[in-house]
Design a protein around this motif. Structure first.
Motif, PDB file in Angstrom:
ATOM      1  N   SER A  80       0.833  -1.205   0.000  1.00 45.02           N
ATOM      2  CA  SER A  80       0.000   0.000   0.000  1.00 45.02           C
ATOM      3  C   SER A  80       0.867   1.255   0.000  1.00 45.02           C
ATOM      4  O   SER A  80       0.538   2.251  -0.655  1.00 45.02           O
ATOM      5  CB  SER A  80      -0.941  -0.002   1.199  1.00 45.02           C
ATOM      6  OG  SER A  80      -1.875  -1.061   1.112  1.00 45.02           O
ATOM      7  N   ARG A 116      -8.467  -6.653   1.251  1.00 45.91           N
ATOM      8  CA  ARG A 116      -9.281  -5.498   0.885  1.00 45.91           C
ATOM      9  C   ARG A 116      -8.554  -4.149   0.980  1.00 45.91           C
ATOM     10  O   ARG A 116      -8.650  -3.332   0.055  1.00 45.91           O
ATOM     11  CB  ARG A 116     -10.545  -5.478   1.764  1.00 45.91           C
ATOM     12  CG  ARG A 116     -11.392  -4.212   1.677  1.00 45.91           C
ATOM     13  CD  ARG A 116     -11.967  -3.984   0.305  1.00 45.91           C
ATOM     14  NE  ARG A 116     -12.810  -5.085  -0.111  1.00 45.91           N
ATOM     15  CZ  ARG A 116     -13.293  -5.232  -1.343  1.00 45.91           C
ATOM     16  NH1 ARG A 116     -12.989  -4.349  -2.271  1.00 45.91           N
ATOM     17  NH2 ARG A 116     -14.056  -6.275  -1.650  1.00 45.91           N
ATOM     18  N   GLN A 119      -6.327  -3.779  -2.118  1.00 44.17           N
ATOM     19  CA  GLN A 119      -7.124  -3.603  -3.334  1.00 44.17           C
ATOM     20  C   GLN A 119      -7.706  -2.190  -3.398  1.00 44.17           C
ATOM     21  O   GLN A 119      -7.675  -1.532  -4.442  1.00 44.17           O
ATOM     22  CB  GLN A 119      -8.258  -4.630  -3.395  1.00 44.17           C
ATOM     23  CG  GLN A 119      -9.042  -4.574  -4.709  1.00 44.17           C
ATOM     24  CD  GLN A 119     -10.215  -5.526  -4.714  1.00 44.17           C
ATOM     25  OE1 GLN A 119     -11.101  -5.421  -3.868  1.00 44.17           O
ATOM     26  NE2 GLN A 119     -10.233  -6.454  -5.658  1.00 44.17           N
ATOM     27  N   ASP A 120      -8.226  -1.713  -2.268  1.00 45.57           N
ATOM     28  CA  ASP A 120      -8.787  -0.366  -2.228  1.00 45.57           C
ATOM     29  C   ASP A 120      -7.732   0.690  -2.522  1.00 45.57           C
ATOM     30  O   ASP A 120      -8.003   1.685  -3.214  1.00 45.57           O
ATOM     31  CB  ASP A 120      -9.428  -0.098  -0.867  1.00 45.57           C
ATOM     32  CG  ASP A 120     -10.747  -0.836  -0.676  1.00 45.57           C
ATOM     33  OD1 ASP A 120     -11.304  -1.335  -1.674  1.00 45.57           O
ATOM     34  OD2 ASP A 120     -11.215  -0.908   0.478  1.00 45.57           O
ATOM     35  N   LEU A 123      -7.217   0.757  -6.292  1.00 48.05           N
ATOM     36  CA  LEU A 123      -8.349   1.375  -6.974  1.00 48.05           C
ATOM     37  C   LEU A 123      -8.351   2.890  -6.772  1.00 48.05           C
ATOM     38  O   LEU A 123      -8.620   3.655  -7.711  1.00 48.05           O
ATOM     39  CB  LEU A 123      -9.658   0.766  -6.469  1.00 48.05           C
ATOM     40  CG  LEU A 123      -9.873  -0.719  -6.794  1.00 48.05           C
ATOM     41  CD1 LEU A 123     -11.131  -1.229  -6.089  1.00 48.05           C
ATOM     42  CD2 LEU A 123      -9.970  -0.947  -8.298  1.00 48.05           C
ATOM     43  N   ASP A 124      -8.028   3.334  -5.565  1.00 44.09           N
ATOM     44  CA  ASP A 124      -7.984   4.773  -5.293  1.00 44.09           C
ATOM     45  C   ASP A 124      -6.845   5.443  -6.046  1.00 44.09           C
ATOM     46  O   ASP A 124      -7.004   6.535  -6.601  1.00 44.09           O
ATOM     47  CB  ASP A 124      -7.834   5.022  -3.791  1.00 44.09           C
ATOM     48  CG  ASP A 124      -9.101   4.708  -3.010  1.00 44.09           C
ATOM     49  OD1 ASP A 124     -10.189   4.680  -3.618  1.00 44.09           O
ATOM     50  OD2 ASP A 124      -9.000   4.484  -1.790  1.00 44.09           O
ATOM     51  N   GLY A 127      -7.836   5.794  -9.593  1.00 43.43           N
ATOM     52  CA  GLY A 127      -9.133   6.408  -9.857  1.00 43.43           C
ATOM     53  C   GLY A 127     -10.117   5.429 -10.462  1.00 43.43           C
ATOM     54  O   GLY A 127     -10.963   5.802 -11.275  1.00 43.43           O
ATOM     55  N   TRP A 128     -10.024   4.173 -10.025  1.00 42.22           N
ATOM     56  CA  TRP A 128     -10.822   3.097 -10.622  1.00 42.22           C
ATOM     57  C   TRP A 128     -11.977   2.624  -9.751  1.00 42.22           C
ATOM     58  O   TRP A 128     -12.539   1.568  -9.991  1.00 42.22           O
ATOM     59  CB  TRP A 128      -9.922   1.902 -10.927  1.00 42.22           C
ATOM     60  CG  TRP A 128      -9.127   2.032 -12.185  1.00 42.22           C
ATOM     61  CD1 TRP A 128      -8.982   3.134 -12.965  1.00 42.22           C
ATOM     62  CD2 TRP A 128      -8.357   0.997 -12.811  1.00 42.22           C
ATOM     63  NE1 TRP A 128      -8.176   2.859 -14.044  1.00 42.22           N
ATOM     64  CE2 TRP A 128      -7.773   1.566 -13.974  1.00 42.22           C
ATOM     65  CE3 TRP A 128      -8.089  -0.331 -12.492  1.00 42.22           C
ATOM     66  CZ2 TRP A 128      -6.952   0.832 -14.821  1.00 42.22           C
ATOM     67  CZ3 TRP A 128      -7.277  -1.064 -13.324  1.00 42.22           C
ATOM     68  CH2 TRP A 128      -6.711  -0.489 -14.490  1.00 42.22           C
ATOM     69  N   ARG A 129     -12.362   3.379  -8.763  1.00 43.48           N
ATOM     70  CA  ARG A 129     -13.418   2.930  -7.849  1.00 43.48           C
ATOM     71  C   ARG A 129     -14.705   2.569  -8.596  1.00 43.48           C
ATOM     72  O   ARG A 129     -15.415   1.646  -8.224  1.00 43.48           O
ATOM     73  CB  ARG A 129     -13.720   4.012  -6.829  1.00 43.48           C
ATOM     74  CG  ARG A 129     -12.755   4.059  -5.662  1.00 43.48           C
ATOM     75  CD  ARG A 129     -13.035   2.940  -4.679  1.00 43.48           C
ATOM     76  NE  ARG A 129     -12.239   3.079  -3.457  1.00 43.48           N
ATOM     77  CZ  ARG A 129     -12.389   2.337  -2.391  1.00 43.48           C
ATOM     78  NH1 ARG A 129     -13.303   1.387  -2.374  1.00 43.48           N
ATOM     79  NH2 ARG A 129     -11.622   2.495  -1.337  1.00 43.48           N
ATOM     80  N   ASP A 130     -15.023   3.329  -9.641  1.00 39.03           N
ATOM     81  CA  ASP A 130     -16.267   3.107 -10.371  1.00 39.03           C
ATOM     82  C   ASP A 130     -16.030   2.500 -11.748  1.00 39.03           C
ATOM     83  O   ASP A 130     -16.952   2.460 -12.567  1.00 39.03           O
ATOM     84  CB  ASP A 130     -17.026   4.435 -10.524  1.00 39.03           C
ATOM     85  CG  ASP A 130     -17.401   5.045  -9.180  1.00 39.03           C
ATOM     86  OD1 ASP A 130     -17.818   4.284  -8.287  1.00 39.03           O
ATOM     87  OD2 ASP A 130     -17.260   6.273  -9.023  1.00 39.03           O
ATOM     88  N   ALA A 135     -15.632  -5.431  -7.228  1.00 36.12           N
ATOM     89  CA  ALA A 135     -14.238  -5.754  -6.905  1.00 36.12           C
ATOM     90  C   ALA A 135     -14.233  -6.682  -5.702  1.00 36.12           C
ATOM     91  O   ALA A 135     -14.790  -6.348  -4.656  1.00 36.12           O
ATOM     92  CB  ALA A 135     -13.443  -4.484  -6.602  1.00 36.12           C
TER      93      ALA A 135
END
Length: 220
Positions: A80, A116, A119-120, A123-124, A127-130, A135
């Protein structure tokens, strides 16, 4: 007709560039195994051989349970942090491929061997959260790869009626085995990560692609 594409992250949609090995080296050092330790080469070889699998399972194969838990926690923190330093980039063409699939009505799910929080963080950072419909991590499904649980959980949560409507793409033999065991009709190995063409084909890939960017054309 494919209604769902289940895509791995590191090495498939996200460039790894050695981040997993860097985080592993730091994590294993946190429990007393330095790069100069006689055990280190075999441990690193095991990590390379099990790319794509749940990281806590990998550490449990190398260490006693208490040390495995410590190492896994250190790994997640290290990975991270590397992501937070900007050392995380998408595989070229991956985002466009995902958007193209969704524009055609194909649902997209991300799966990973990470926990998790990691992975979060990815994604953050991207900029892939949406970007995808779903996921998942191994903890969300029960077991990680090479078991079929994550693929089947994606199917159930997204309301897909038939496993034959599923395509799976990943860069490791574990990704391929997971897709085959789930009954997906397309199980594509990609060459942007850890696996070679021979390894992916040997695991049962229905197709071997240079990149996940080639997946929309294959599904068409």
């Amino acid at each position: 007709m494919i209604s769902l594409a289940v895509l791995d992250m590191a090495g498939t949609t996200v460039a790894d560039d050695g981040l997993v090995e860097r985080a592993f080296t730091e994590a294993i050092g946190a429990v007393g195994v330095s790069e100069r330790d006689d055990r280190f080469p075999d441990m690193l070889a095991h990590v390379r051989a099990t790319m794509g699998q749940s990281k806590i399972v990998v550490f449990r194969a190398l260490l006693a349970e208490d040390l495995a838990q410590q190492a896994n926690s250190a790994f997640e923190q290290a990975y991270s942090r590397l992501v937070g330093q900007g050392l995380c980039e998408p595989v070229p063409g991956a985002e466009q491929a995902i958007r193209g699939l969704r524009a055609r009505g194909v649902k997209v799910a991300f799966t990973t061997g990470f926990a998790r929080p990691t992975q979060d963080a990815i994604l953050d950072a991207l900029g892939w959260r949406d970007l995808a419909d779903l996921a998942l991590t191994p903890g969300d499904a029960g077991r990680g790869r090479p078991y079929p649980d994550m693929v089947l959980t994606c199917l159930l949560r997204l309301g897909i009626e038939d496993v034959r409507e599923v395509a799976v793409a990943g860069d490791t033999p574990s990704d391929v085995l997971s897709g085959r065991r789930a009954g997906a009709s397309v199980v594509a190995g990609v060459l942007t990560g850890a696996g070679t063409a021979a390894e992916l084909s040997g695991a049962g890939a229905t197709h071997v692609l240079d990149s996940v960017a080639d997946l929309p054309a294959l599904l068409t």
